[in-house]
Design a protein around this motif. Structure first.
Motif, short mmCIF file in Angstrom:
data_model
loop_
_atom_site.label_atom_id
_atom_site.label_comp_id
_atom_site.label_asym_id
_atom_site.label_seq_id
_atom_site.Cartn_x
_atom_site.Cartn_y
_atom_site.Cartn_z
N ALA A 22 9.87 -4.94 -75.60
CA ALA A 22 9.51 -3.95 -76.62
C ALA A 22 10.73 -3.42 -77.35
O ALA A 22 10.62 -2.90 -78.46
CB ALA A 22 8.74 -2.80 -75.99
N SER A 23 11.90 -3.54 -76.74
CA SER A 23 13.13 -3.14 -77.40
C SER A 23 13.74 -4.30 -78.17
O SER A 23 14.02 -4.20 -79.36
CB SER A 23 14.14 -2.62 -76.37
OG SER A 23 15.35 -2.25 -77.00
N LEU A 24 13.92 -5.42 -77.49
CA LEU A 24 14.52 -6.61 -78.11
C LEU A 24 14.14 -7.82 -77.28
O LEU A 24 14.45 -7.86 -76.08
CB LEU A 24 16.04 -6.45 -78.16
CG LEU A 24 16.84 -7.52 -78.90
CD1 LEU A 24 16.54 -7.49 -80.39
CD2 LEU A 24 18.34 -7.32 -78.68
N SER A 25 13.48 -8.79 -77.89
CA SER A 25 13.07 -9.97 -77.14
C SER A 25 14.25 -10.90 -76.91
O SER A 25 15.17 -10.96 -77.73
CB SER A 25 11.98 -10.73 -77.89
OG SER A 25 12.51 -11.29 -79.09
N GLY A 160 0.62 3.05 -85.64
CA GLY A 160 0.74 1.79 -84.93
C GLY A 160 -0.59 1.37 -84.37
O GLY A 160 -1.54 2.17 -84.29
N HIS A 161 -0.67 0.11 -83.97
CA HIS A 161 -1.86 -0.40 -83.28
C HIS A 161 -1.91 0.20 -81.87
O HIS A 161 -2.97 0.53 -81.34
CB HIS A 161 -1.78 -1.93 -83.21
CG HIS A 161 -3.01 -2.59 -82.70
ND1 HIS A 161 -3.15 -3.95 -82.62
CD2 HIS A 161 -4.17 -2.10 -82.22
CE1 HIS A 161 -4.32 -4.26 -82.13
NE2 HIS A 161 -4.96 -3.14 -81.88
N ILE A 162 -0.72 0.35 -81.28
CA ILE A 162 -0.57 1.06 -80.02
C ILE A 162 0.56 2.06 -80.20
O ILE A 162 1.34 1.96 -81.15
CB ILE A 162 -0.24 0.10 -78.85
CG1 ILE A 162 1.13 -0.57 -79.07
CG2 ILE A 162 -1.33 -0.93 -78.66
CD1 ILE A 162 1.61 -1.41 -77.89
N HIS A 163 0.65 3.04 -79.30
CA HIS A 163 1.78 3.94 -79.36
C HIS A 163 2.98 3.28 -78.72
O HIS A 163 2.88 2.72 -77.62
CB HIS A 163 1.48 5.27 -78.66
CG HIS A 163 2.47 6.34 -79.02
ND1 HIS A 163 3.65 6.50 -78.36
CD2 HIS A 163 2.46 7.27 -80.01
CE1 HIS A 163 4.34 7.50 -78.91
NE2 HIS A 163 3.63 7.98 -79.92
N TRP A 164 4.10 3.31 -79.39
CA TRP A 164 5.27 2.53 -78.99
C TRP A 164 5.93 3.01 -77.70
O TRP A 164 6.70 2.26 -77.09
CB TRP A 164 6.30 2.52 -80.12
CG TRP A 164 6.97 3.85 -80.36
CD1 TRP A 164 6.38 4.99 -80.79
CD2 TRP A 164 8.35 4.15 -80.21
NE1 TRP A 164 7.31 6.00 -80.90
CE2 TRP A 164 8.54 5.50 -80.56
CE3 TRP A 164 9.47 3.39 -79.83
CZ2 TRP A 164 9.78 6.14 -80.52
CZ3 TRP A 164 10.71 4.03 -79.80
CH2 TRP A 164 10.85 5.38 -80.13
N SER A 165 5.60 4.22 -77.25
CA SER A 165 6.19 4.74 -76.01
C SER A 165 5.22 4.65 -74.83
O SER A 165 5.60 4.21 -73.75
CB SER A 165 6.61 6.20 -76.18
OG SER A 165 7.58 6.34 -77.18
N SER A 166 3.98 5.05 -75.05
CA SER A 166 3.01 5.12 -73.96
C SER A 166 2.16 3.86 -73.83
O SER A 166 1.60 3.59 -72.76
CB SER A 166 2.09 6.32 -74.15
OG SER A 166 1.30 6.16 -75.33
N GLY A 167 2.04 3.10 -74.92
CA GLY A 167 1.15 1.94 -74.91
C GLY A 167 -0.30 2.30 -75.19
O GLY A 167 -1.18 1.44 -75.13
N LEU A 329 2.81 -3.74 -72.83
CA LEU A 329 3.68 -2.57 -72.99
C LEU A 329 2.93 -1.34 -72.50
O LEU A 329 1.82 -1.08 -72.94
CB LEU A 329 4.06 -2.41 -74.46
CG LEU A 329 4.96 -1.26 -74.93
CD1 LEU A 329 5.49 -1.55 -76.33
CD2 LEU A 329 4.23 0.09 -74.96
N PHE A 330 3.53 -0.61 -71.59
CA PHE A 330 2.94 0.66 -71.19
C PHE A 330 4.04 1.59 -70.68
O PHE A 330 5.07 1.16 -70.17
CB PHE A 330 1.84 0.48 -70.12
CG PHE A 330 2.29 -0.15 -68.84
CD1 PHE A 330 2.73 0.63 -67.77
CD2 PHE A 330 2.28 -1.54 -68.69
CE1 PHE A 330 3.14 0.04 -66.58
CE2 PHE A 330 2.69 -2.13 -67.50
CZ PHE A 330 3.12 -1.34 -66.44
N GLY A 331 3.80 2.89 -70.90
CA GLY A 331 4.76 3.88 -70.46
C GLY A 331 4.28 4.61 -69.23
O GLY A 331 3.08 4.69 -68.97
N LEU A 332 5.22 5.14 -68.45
CA LEU A 332 4.84 5.97 -67.33
C LEU A 332 5.66 7.25 -67.33
O LEU A 332 6.87 7.22 -67.59
CB LEU A 332 4.99 5.24 -66.00
CG LEU A 332 6.29 4.54 -65.66
CD1 LEU A 332 6.63 4.74 -64.20
CD2 LEU A 332 6.14 3.04 -65.94
N SER A 364 7.78 -3.35 -70.48
CA SER A 364 7.16 -4.34 -71.37
C SER A 364 7.47 -5.73 -70.84
O SER A 364 8.61 -6.04 -70.48
CB SER A 364 7.67 -4.17 -72.80
OG SER A 364 9.08 -4.12 -72.86
N CYS A 365 6.45 -6.56 -70.80
CA CYS A 365 6.59 -7.87 -70.14
C CYS A 365 6.02 -8.99 -70.99
O CYS A 365 5.35 -8.76 -72.00
CB CYS A 365 5.89 -7.85 -68.78
SG CYS A 365 4.11 -7.46 -68.87
#
Length: 386
Positions: A22-25, A160-167, A329-332, A364-365
Motif C-alpha cells: 500500500a506504500s510502494l509495491s 477513495g474506494h476504501i479508506h487508505w489507512s483503515s481499509g 489492505l487493512f488497518g489495526l 497490506s499483502c
C-alpha cells in the motif's frame, strides 16, 4: 495455494516480511528488465521510431481500461500522479457559494488540497464525513453517514474506494445512486484499490477515477492513470503539450499549430507521456496484474490473513468488520499497552515492513506474501505487549 510461482516474479529475500504494498509495491523482475532495456534503448536514439511516442501509450491505456472494465480506452489519460489528476478535475469544476464538496475524514492529502482550494475560491464548503466513534458496525455506520451527507447542496463527492489507512470499504454503488439524485459529481481515488479489488467503470459510471500506478498496479514511482467521463469531454487540461493536440503523430507538421485537442481524455494526458522507460515498465506490470485478476487477489489475501486477523482481535486490536473492509489492505488500532516506539524498533529488528498511518498500523499483502508473514507480525506484536 502454491505461491512459489508468484514469489518467483520478485526479488524478495526469504528473511524479508514485506506487508507494505500500500506504500510502494516491489517491482516484478520483468518490470525491472523492461526499465533497463528502455534505458539502453535511449543510448541509441537513432533506433527509436517515432511510433514509439504513441503506440505503446495506446496499448497501456487499453490494458488499464481492461482492468477497470471500460470499453473506450480513449477515456484514459496517463498522468504522473494522483495530485495531477485531481487538480485536472478541480480545474474543470465551478461551484456556487454555499455548494458543498463531500470528503471522508483523513483521506489522502492529494485528494484533499485541490478541493480545499476550490471551495475557498468559490466560497463553497468542504463537508468532512467523520468516521464513527463506535467500535461495532463502524463501516456500516460510516457508509450511512456518507449517504446522509449528500443533499441538495452537494456538488461533488470525492473519495477513495476504501479508506487508505483503515481499509474501510465504501458502498460506491449506493453513494453513486445518491449523487445522481442530487446531480453531484463523483470523483474516485482508486490508488489503494484498483488492481487488487474489483472495480467496474461500466457498472459504477463515476465522473472520474484517478489512480497512482506504483502501488497495486506495480508500475514505477511517478506514473498514474485517470479515467474521465463525459462531464470532462470539453474541459481544459493543466498543460498545453504537443501530444494532446489533434494529428500530433504527424511530426513533420507540428509547426502547423492545431487548435483542436484529441478527443475525450487525451487532452488531459501529461507532457512526455510517451516516456520510453516508464511506459515499457508499466506495460509489463499491467500484463501481470491483468493475468492475476483483482478478484483472485482479494480471495488470496483473505485466505492468508484470516487467522492473524482473529488473533489480532483477540489481542485487543481494533480492525474493521470483515464485511466492511478490504482484505489486501487493512488497518489495526493497537492496544494502549503497546509502546509504538518499542514496537517499531522490534519490527525493524525482525525485518517486518508495515506502515503507520494516522491511528492505524496498516498491513497490506499480495501474492508474494504467505500466512507465515502474518504469523511473524503477530509474534512480533506479542513480544512487545505488556
Amino acid at each position: 495455494m502454491d505461491t512459489s510461482q508468484h514469489k518467483d516474479l520478485f526479488y524478495i529475500p526469504e528473511d524479508i516480511c514485506y506487508l507494505n504494498t500500500a506504500s510502494l509495491s516491489p517491482s516484478f523482475k520483468a518490470v525491472e528488465k523492461a526499465g533497463i532495456d528502455a534505458v539502453l534503448q535511449k543510448s541509441r536514439p537513432y533506433l527509436i521510431p517515432s511510433s514509439d511516442f504513441f503506440d505503446p501509450v495506446i496499448e497501456l491505456k487499453k490494458r488499464f481500461a481492461q482492468i477497470i472494465e471500460l470499453d473506450d480506452y480513449e477515456r484514459i489519460a496517463t498522468i504522473p500522479s494522483v495530485s495531477y489528476g485531481i487538480a485536472t478535475v478541480a480545474k474543470n469544476i465551478k461551484l456556487n457559494p454555499g455548494d458543498t464538496v463531500v470528503l471522508m475524514q483523513e483521506q489522502f492529502p492529494s485528494n484533499y488540497y485541490s478541493w480545499k482550494k476550490l471551495t475557498d475560491t468559490y466560497k463553497a464548503q468542504l463537508k468532512i464525513v467523520e468516521a464513527p466513534k463506535s467500535k461495532t458496525n463502524r463501516g456500516k455506520l460510516w457508509n450511512e453517514a456518507i449517504l446522509e451527507a449528500i443533499d441538495e447542496s452537494t456538488a461533488v463527492v470525492a473519495m477513495g474506494h476504501i479508506h487508505w489507512s483503515s481499509g474501510t470499504l465504501f458502498d460506491l454503488m449506493a453513494i453513486r445512486a445518491k449523487t445522481r439524485q442530487h446531480n453531484a459529481l463523483m470523483i474516485i481515488d482508486g490508488s489503494q484499490s484498483v488492481g487488487a479489488l474489483p472495480f467496474s467503470v461500466k457498472e459504477l459510471q463515476p465522473d472520474a477515477l484517478i489512480c497512482a500506478g506504483y502501488k497495486w498496479l506495480f508500475g514505477p514511482y511517478g506514473c498514474g492513470y485517470a479515467y474521465y467521463g463525459p462531464y470532462f469531454d470539453h474541459g481544459e487540461p493543466l498543460e498545453e503539450n504537443w501530444t494532446n493536440r489533434l494529428d500530433s503523430h504527424k511530426l513533420p507538421d507540428l509547426t502547423q499549430y492545431q487548435s483542436e485537442y484529441k478527443p475525450l481524455a487525451n487532452r488531459y494526458v501529461m507532457g512526455e507521456s510517451g516516456s520510453f522507460i516508464y511506459v515499457k515498465m508499466q506495460l509489463e506490470a499491467l500484463k501481470q496484474v491483468i493475468s492475476w485478476t483483482p478478484k483472485a487477489v482479494q480471495a488470496y489475501c483473505k485466505e492468508i490473513s484470516a487467522k492473524a486477523v482473529k488473533e489480532l482481535r483477540d489481542l485487543g486490536c481494533e480492525i474493521e468488520a470483515d464485511d466492511y473492509r478490504s482484505h489486501h489492505l487493512f488497518g489495526l488500532k493497537l492496544p494502549e499497552t503497546v509502546d509504538i516506539k518499542i514496537f517499531k524498533k522490534a519490527l525493524s529488528e525482525h525485518s517486518i515492513f508495515v506502515s503507520f498511518r494516522g491511528a492505524y498500523a496498516r498491513l497490506s499483502c499480495h501474492f508474494f506474501n504467505t500466512e507465515k508473514d502474518f504469523e511473524k507480525f503477530v509474534m512480533c506484536l506479542k513480544s512487545v505487549m505488556k
